[in-house]
Scaffold this motif. Structure first.
Motif, PDB file in Angstrom:
ATOM      1  N   LEU A 128       0.830  -1.202   0.000  1.00 30.58           N
ATOM      2  CA  LEU A 128       0.000   0.000   0.000  1.00 30.58           C
ATOM      3  C   LEU A 128       0.867   1.255   0.000  1.00 30.58           C
ATOM      4  O   LEU A 128       1.883   1.319   0.706  1.00 30.58           O
ATOM      5  N   PRO A 129       0.479   2.264  -0.782  1.00 28.93           N
ATOM      6  CA  PRO A 129       1.291   3.491  -0.850  1.00 28.93           C
ATOM      7  C   PRO A 129       1.323   4.262   0.470  1.00 28.93           C
ATOM      8  O   PRO A 129       2.305   4.916   0.792  1.00 28.93           O
ATOM      9  N   LEU A 130       0.226   4.201   1.229  1.00 28.08           N
ATOM     10  CA  LEU A 130       0.186   4.895   2.514  1.00 28.08           C
ATOM     11  C   LEU A 130       0.904   4.077   3.571  1.00 28.08           C
ATOM     12  O   LEU A 130       0.844   2.849   3.573  1.00 28.08           O
ATOM     13  N   SER A 131       1.573   4.753   4.475  1.00 25.92           N
ATOM     14  CA  SER A 131       2.292   4.073   5.556  1.00 25.92           C
ATOM     15  C   SER A 131       1.323   3.789   6.693  1.00 25.92           C
ATOM     16  O   SER A 131       1.253   4.508   7.687  1.00 25.92           O
ATOM     17  N   LEU A 132       0.560   2.700   6.529  1.00 26.97           N
ATOM     18  CA  LEU A 132      -0.447   2.348   7.524  1.00 26.97           C
ATOM     19  C   LEU A 132       0.123   1.334   8.505  1.00 26.97           C
ATOM     20  O   LEU A 132       0.873   0.437   8.108  1.00 26.97           O
ATOM     21  N   PRO A 133      -0.234   1.444   9.773  1.00 23.75           N
ATOM     22  CA  PRO A 133       0.202   0.424  10.737  1.00 23.75           C
ATOM     23  C   PRO A 133      -0.478  -0.910  10.449  1.00 23.75           C
ATOM     24  O   PRO A 133      -1.623  -0.957   9.979  1.00 23.75           O
ATOM     25  N   LEU A 134       0.224  -1.991  10.731  1.00 18.21           N
ATOM     26  CA  LEU A 134      -0.286  -3.326  10.441  1.00 18.21           C
ATOM     27  C   LEU A 134      -1.645  -3.601  11.096  1.00 18.21           C
ATOM     28  O   LEU A 134      -2.533  -4.166  10.443  1.00 18.21           O
ATOM     29  N   PRO A 135      -1.877  -3.232  12.378  1.00 16.70           N
ATOM     30  CA  PRO A 135      -3.204  -3.498  12.960  1.00 16.70           C
ATOM     31  C   PRO A 135      -4.347  -2.847  12.202  1.00 16.70           C
ATOM     32  O   PRO A 135      -5.438  -3.418  12.100  1.00 16.70           O
ATOM     33  N   LEU A 136      -4.117  -1.655  11.651  1.00 18.47           N
ATOM     34  CA  LEU A 136      -5.180  -0.972  10.919  1.00 18.47           C
ATOM     35  C   LEU A 136      -5.527  -1.727   9.633  1.00 18.47           C
ATOM     36  O   LEU A 136      -6.706  -1.844   9.263  1.00 18.47           O
ATOM     37  N   VAL A 137      -4.505  -2.240   8.958  1.00 20.80           N
ATOM     38  CA  VAL A 137      -4.754  -3.043   7.754  1.00 20.80           C
ATOM     39  C   VAL A 137      -5.520  -4.310   8.111  1.00 20.80           C
ATOM     40  O   VAL A 137      -6.451  -4.718   7.406  1.00 20.80           O
ATOM     41  N   GLN A 138      -5.161  -4.942   9.228  1.00 24.67           N
ATOM     42  CA  GLN A 138      -5.838  -6.166   9.645  1.00 24.67           C
ATOM     43  C   GLN A 138      -7.288  -5.894  10.050  1.00 24.67           C
ATOM     44  O   GLN A 138      -8.180  -6.702   9.760  1.00 24.67           O
ATOM     45  N   ILE A 139      -7.524  -4.773  10.703  1.00 25.76           N
ATOM     46  CA  ILE A 139      -8.904  -4.394  11.035  1.00 25.76           C
ATOM     47  C   ILE A 139      -9.718  -4.192   9.757  1.00 25.76           C
ATOM     48  O   ILE A 139     -10.869  -4.631   9.649  1.00 25.76           O
ATOM     49  N   GLY A 140      -9.116  -3.529   8.763  1.00 26.49           N
ATOM     50  CA  GLY A 140      -9.799  -3.319   7.493  1.00 26.49           C
ATOM     51  C   GLY A 140     -10.138  -4.625   6.793  1.00 26.49           C
ATOM     52  O   GLY A 140     -11.244  -4.794   6.250  1.00 26.49           O
ATOM     53  N   LEU A 141      -9.207  -5.582   6.812  1.00 27.59           N
ATOM     54  CA  LEU A 141      -9.479  -6.888   6.195  1.00 27.59           C
ATOM     55  C   LEU A 141     -10.599  -7.613   6.938  1.00 27.59           C
ATOM     56  O   LEU A 141     -11.448  -8.266   6.317  1.00 27.59           O
ATOM     57  N   GLY A 142     -10.596  -7.508   8.259  1.00 26.74           N
ATOM     58  CA  GLY A 142     -11.677  -8.130   9.033  1.00 26.74           C
ATOM     59  C   GLY A 142     -13.023  -7.533   8.695  1.00 26.74           C
ATOM     60  O   GLY A 142     -14.025  -8.256   8.577  1.00 26.74           O
ATOM     61  N   ALA A 143     -13.060  -6.194   8.537  1.00 19.42           N
ATOM     62  CA  ALA A 143     -14.315  -5.536   8.177  1.00 19.42           C
ATOM     63  C   ALA A 143     -14.782  -5.961   6.786  1.00 19.42           C
ATOM     64  O   ALA A 143     -15.983  -6.145   6.545  1.00 19.42           O
ATOM     65  N   VAL A 144     -13.832  -6.155   5.863  1.00 19.29           N
ATOM     66  CA  VAL A 144     -14.190  -6.619   4.512  1.00 19.29           C
ATOM     67  C   VAL A 144     -14.759  -8.029   4.571  1.00 19.29           C
ATOM     68  O   VAL A 144     -15.759  -8.344   3.908  1.00 19.29           O
ATOM     69  N   ILE A 145     -14.131  -8.898   5.362  1.00 12.68           N
ATOM     70  CA  ILE A 145     -14.615 -10.283   5.487  1.00 12.68           C
ATOM     71  C   ILE A 145     -16.048 -10.312   6.010  1.00 12.68           C
ATOM     72  O   ILE A 145     -16.906 -11.048   5.509  1.00 12.68           O
ATOM     73  N   ALA A 146     -16.324  -9.477   7.026  1.00 10.93           N
ATOM     74  CA  ALA A 146     -17.656  -9.486   7.642  1.00 10.93           C
ATOM     75  C   ALA A 146     -18.679  -8.719   6.816  1.00 10.93           C
ATOM     76  O   ALA A 146     -19.821  -9.166   6.657  1.00 10.93           O
ATOM     77  N   GLY A 147     -18.284  -7.553   6.289  1.00 11.04           N
ATOM     78  CA  GLY A 147     -19.252  -6.695   5.611  1.00 11.04           C
ATOM     79  C   GLY A 147     -19.511  -7.055   4.170  1.00 11.04           C
ATOM     80  O   GLY A 147     -20.649  -6.990   3.703  1.00 11.04           O
ATOM     81  N   VAL A 148     -18.464  -7.453   3.450  1.00 14.49           N
ATOM     82  CA  VAL A 148     -18.609  -7.734   2.021  1.00 14.49           C
ATOM     83  C   VAL A 148     -18.925  -9.203   1.768  1.00 14.49           C
ATOM     84  O   VAL A 148     -19.862  -9.548   1.038  1.00 14.49           O
ATOM     85  N   PHE A 149     -18.135 -10.089   2.410  1.00 13.77           N
ATOM     86  CA  PHE A 149     -18.320 -11.525   2.153  1.00 13.77           C
ATOM     87  C   PHE A 149     -19.257 -12.188   3.162  1.00 13.77           C
ATOM     88  O   PHE A 149     -19.540 -13.376   3.043  1.00 13.77           O
ATOM     89  N   ASN A 150     -19.702 -11.430   4.147  1.00 13.44           N
ATOM     90  CA  ASN A 150     -20.638 -11.945   5.149  1.00 13.44           C
ATOM     91  C   ASN A 150     -20.107 -13.225   5.799  1.00 13.44           C
ATOM     92  O   ASN A 150     -20.810 -14.216   5.976  1.00 13.44           O
ATOM     93  N   ARG A 151     -18.808 -13.172   6.157  1.00 12.47           N
ATOM     94  CA  ARG A 151     -18.158 -14.337   6.770  1.00 12.47           C
ATOM     95  C   ARG A 151     -17.652 -14.016   8.175  1.00 12.47           C
ATOM     96  O   ARG A 151     -16.674 -14.590   8.633  1.00 12.47           O
ATOM     97  N   GLY A 152     -18.294 -13.101   8.829  1.00 10.99           N
ATOM     98  CA  GLY A 152     -17.837 -12.701  10.153  1.00 10.99           C
ATOM     99  C   GLY A 152     -18.041 -13.783  11.189  1.00 10.99           C
ATOM    100  O   GLY A 152     -18.771 -14.755  10.985  1.00 10.99           O
ATOM    101  N   HIS A 153     -17.371 -13.606  12.307  1.00 12.98           N
ATOM    102  CA  HIS A 153     -17.455 -14.573  13.398  1.00 12.98           C
ATOM    103  C   HIS A 153     -17.833 -13.837  14.669  1.00 12.98           C
ATOM    104  O   HIS A 153     -17.222 -12.830  15.018  1.00 12.98           O
ATOM    105  N   ALA A 154     -18.848 -14.335  15.356  1.00 12.69           N
ATOM    106  CA  ALA A 154     -19.273 -13.711  16.613  1.00 12.69           C
ATOM    107  C   ALA A 154     -18.199 -13.925  17.676  1.00 12.69           C
ATOM    108  O   ALA A 154     -17.800 -15.058  17.957  1.00 12.69           O
ATOM    109  N   LEU A 155     -17.717 -12.835  18.221  1.00  9.36           N
ATOM    110  CA  LEU A 155     -16.630 -12.892  19.200  1.00  9.36           C
ATOM    111  C   LEU A 155     -17.166 -13.271  20.570  1.00  9.36           C
ATOM    112  O   LEU A 155     -18.097 -12.658  21.077  1.00  9.36           O
ATOM    113  N   GLU A 156     -16.570 -14.313  21.162  1.00 10.75           N
ATOM    114  CA  GLU A 156     -16.887 -14.702  22.531  1.00 10.75           C
ATOM    115  C   GLU A 156     -15.788 -14.146  23.436  1.00 10.75           C
ATOM    116  O   GLU A 156     -14.662 -14.659  23.423  1.00 10.75           O
TER     117      GLU A 156
END
Length: 547
Positions: A24-52
């Motif tokens: 990515l061209p922007l210098s983003l911290p790794l946790p922020l990228v991982q949060i974004g991927l998690g949001a894509v998994i849950a919001g776009v692919f509807n593959r989220g997991h309920a956190l216990e």
């Protein structure tokens, strides 16, 4: 089967984040990228997991906190213990009180006890997020040690305050005396249990090794289980499992000083822990991202609870709360610094003032993370009388938003605050390293000579010459550390360039050796077993070169 698919999807997301953060061209911290991927998994692919939350705390936090406690520099931790304790305990209470009253004033429909619960759960900083931000910002080492020490200890104080605030909501009463005594027990018992578990397991393991021999696989598995044992045992006694895991890790670093673990086992253990740390850290933030779409949706539906009808008020709340957290932290850090200077002057010590940029950077670096989200998700659904827990969805949304804003704010502000900051050179660390190398080289030369003398006894002249030649070749490697003397007149840049040149040439030689071994193996000139053994030796040498 669905659970296995979810775990595999999260691991794929973690792997992808490691590459995306470089692409990515922007210098983003790794946790922020991982949060974004998690949001894509849950919001776009509807593959989220309920956190216990309870399962989350048990599976992910103990090993990560144990490892942080194990690897944190102990000299820096104890040198700045006063500052760390002030931030880990004093600042948490200060934040709970200040932010709690502010949130209740800003959102009157949120009961004061609930506002205190929200302030308590967003008060702890996250060691994983802090480390990730530090990898992309030139944070001074001493400041980094303080931030790491604070983030290791303030989880317990924040979660204890959160627990008492929730109890006040559920029962409608609060006792400061009871809370103080409980907090003392939670902290002291948690630390004691962590120390006892590590010492007990290590002592028993050494007895097994002496009696039956060392089994690397079993020893590594025991090492992985220690943080879980410390956490569960502390929770069983109603103490802090988090502090227990941290104390177990710190104790393990002292147990390691005995030197009773073989070098090969240390190499294996380091590789396993590095992989575990990367995977668990990534999964934590991917899980956090997967919760975001649902949290935002529920918060928008319940925005009317705050007395407003526009969802934009949620953004106002988030901005105000984040600014309040930074300002409260800034005020505490400044007051703590002034108090330290006054005490130093009272003792007659000459202390230099700290740059305002360091003070502001310390305030901005208070990054929140997965512990905040996991803690806030443990909020009860209902009160004892059967009514809904007040503003639960709104509290969860605000906590999640604070995590995101603190990550983004720190990743943007810290590099700019610290860019071009002139810091005094720390020559002490370099001197310590040089001293260690020279003393270790002298000890190695003495050990080589003792072993040579033992080997040449009652040997033929030919064998004596062979052992003498071997000893000379080994001694040359250590003699270099004794002859290299970067005295006060030596040019540091020249010494550094010489070191870099040596390492590059040595690495080039090791790489050529390894490629030749691979070529010989492919052609069937040497067996796979011999190839693996020789290549492993080269890998260990290369690892030593990089350290």
């Amino acid at each position: 089967m669905h659970t296995i698919e979810v775990v595999l999807a999260m691991l794929v997301a973690v792997v992808a984040s490691g590459y995306l953060v470089r692409v990515l061209p922007l210098s983003l911290p790794l946790p922020l990228v991982q949060i974004g991927l998690g949001a894509v998994i849950a919001g776009v692919f509807n593959r989220g997991h309920a956190l216990e939350p309870e399962m989350f705390f048990l599976l992910f936090l103990p090993p990560l906190l144990f490892l942080d406690g194990w690897r944190i520099p102990k000299q820096g931790l104890f040198r700045d213990k006063g500052v760390i304790l002030e931030l880990a305990f004093g600042l948490v209470v200060f934040t709970v009180i200040g932010a709690g009253f502010l949130i209740h004033w800003m959102i009157p429909v949120m009961p004061l006890a609930v506002a205190f619960a929200l302030a308590a759960i967003i008060s702890p900083t996250d060691p994983v997020a802090v480390s990730s931000i530090a990898s992309r910002a030139p944070i001074p080492k001493r400041l980094m040690h303080i931030l790491e020490g604070e983030s290791l200890l303030n989880d317990a104080s924040g979660l204890v305050c959160f627990r008492f605030a929730v109890a006040a909501v559920m029962t409608g009463s609060f006792s400061l005396a009871t809370a103080s005594l409980t907090f003392l027990w939670v902290a002291v018992a948690g630390l004691a249990i962590g120390v006892a578990v590590t010492l007990g397991v290590s002592t028993f393991q050494r007895w097994l090794w002496r009696r039956f021999g060392e089994e690397p696989g079993a020893a590594l598995l025991v090492n992985l289980l220690i943080p879980f044992a410390a956490y569960l045992l502390a929770e069983e006694f109603n103490a802090s499992g988090i502090l227990s895991a941290v104390a177990a890790g710190i104790t393990m670093s002292y147990v390691e000083l005995s030197g009773r673990v073989s070098g090969s086992m240390r190499v294996q253990r380091t590789a396993v822990w590095n992989m575990l740390q990367f995977s668990f850290n990534g999964i934590m933030f991917v899980l956090l991202g997967e919760q975001l779409p649902g949290i935002v949706e529920r918060a928008i539906k319940t925005v009317s609870e705050s007395g407003h009808h526009s969802a934009w008020w949620l953004l106002v709340y988030v901005v105000v709360i984040n600014l309040a957290l930074v300002l409260l932290r800034l005020a505490w850090v400044w007051l703590s610094l002034r108090w330290s200077l006054l005490r130093a002057r009272h003792r007659g010590e000459a202390r230099q003032g700290t740059s305002w940029r360091i003070v502001v950077a310390t305030s901005v670096a208070g990054v929140r993370g997965a512990i905040t989200l996991a803690g806030v998700l443990t909020l009860p659904l209902f009160l004892p009388d059967g009514s809904a827990f007040p503003a639960r969805d709104l509290v969860i949304f605000l906590a999640a938003a604070v995590i995101l804003f603190s990550l983004v704010g720190a990743s943007i502000a810290l590099p700019r605050l610290l860019k071009g900051l002139e810091l005094p050179a720390d020559s002490g660390e370099r001197k310590e390293e040089d001293l260690a190398r020279k003393l270790a080289a002298k000890a190695a030369l003495a050990g080589v000579e003792r072993t040579r003398q033992q080997l040449v006894q009652n040997q033929t002249t030919e064998n004596v010459q062979l052992y003498n030649d071997a000893a000379s070749r080994v001694s040359l490697l250590y003699q270099r550390n004794l002859e290299k003397d970067a005295g006060p007149d030596a040019d540091p840049d020249k010494v550094k360039r010489m070191e870099q040149g040596y390492r590059q040439l040595r690495t080039a030689g090791l790489t050529a050796e390894r490629e030749e071994l691979f070529r010989l193996t492919r052609r069937g000139k040497i067996s796979d077993e011999i190839s693996r053994r020789l290549i492993r030796n080269l890998d260990l040498l290369e690892t030593r070169q990089r350290d």
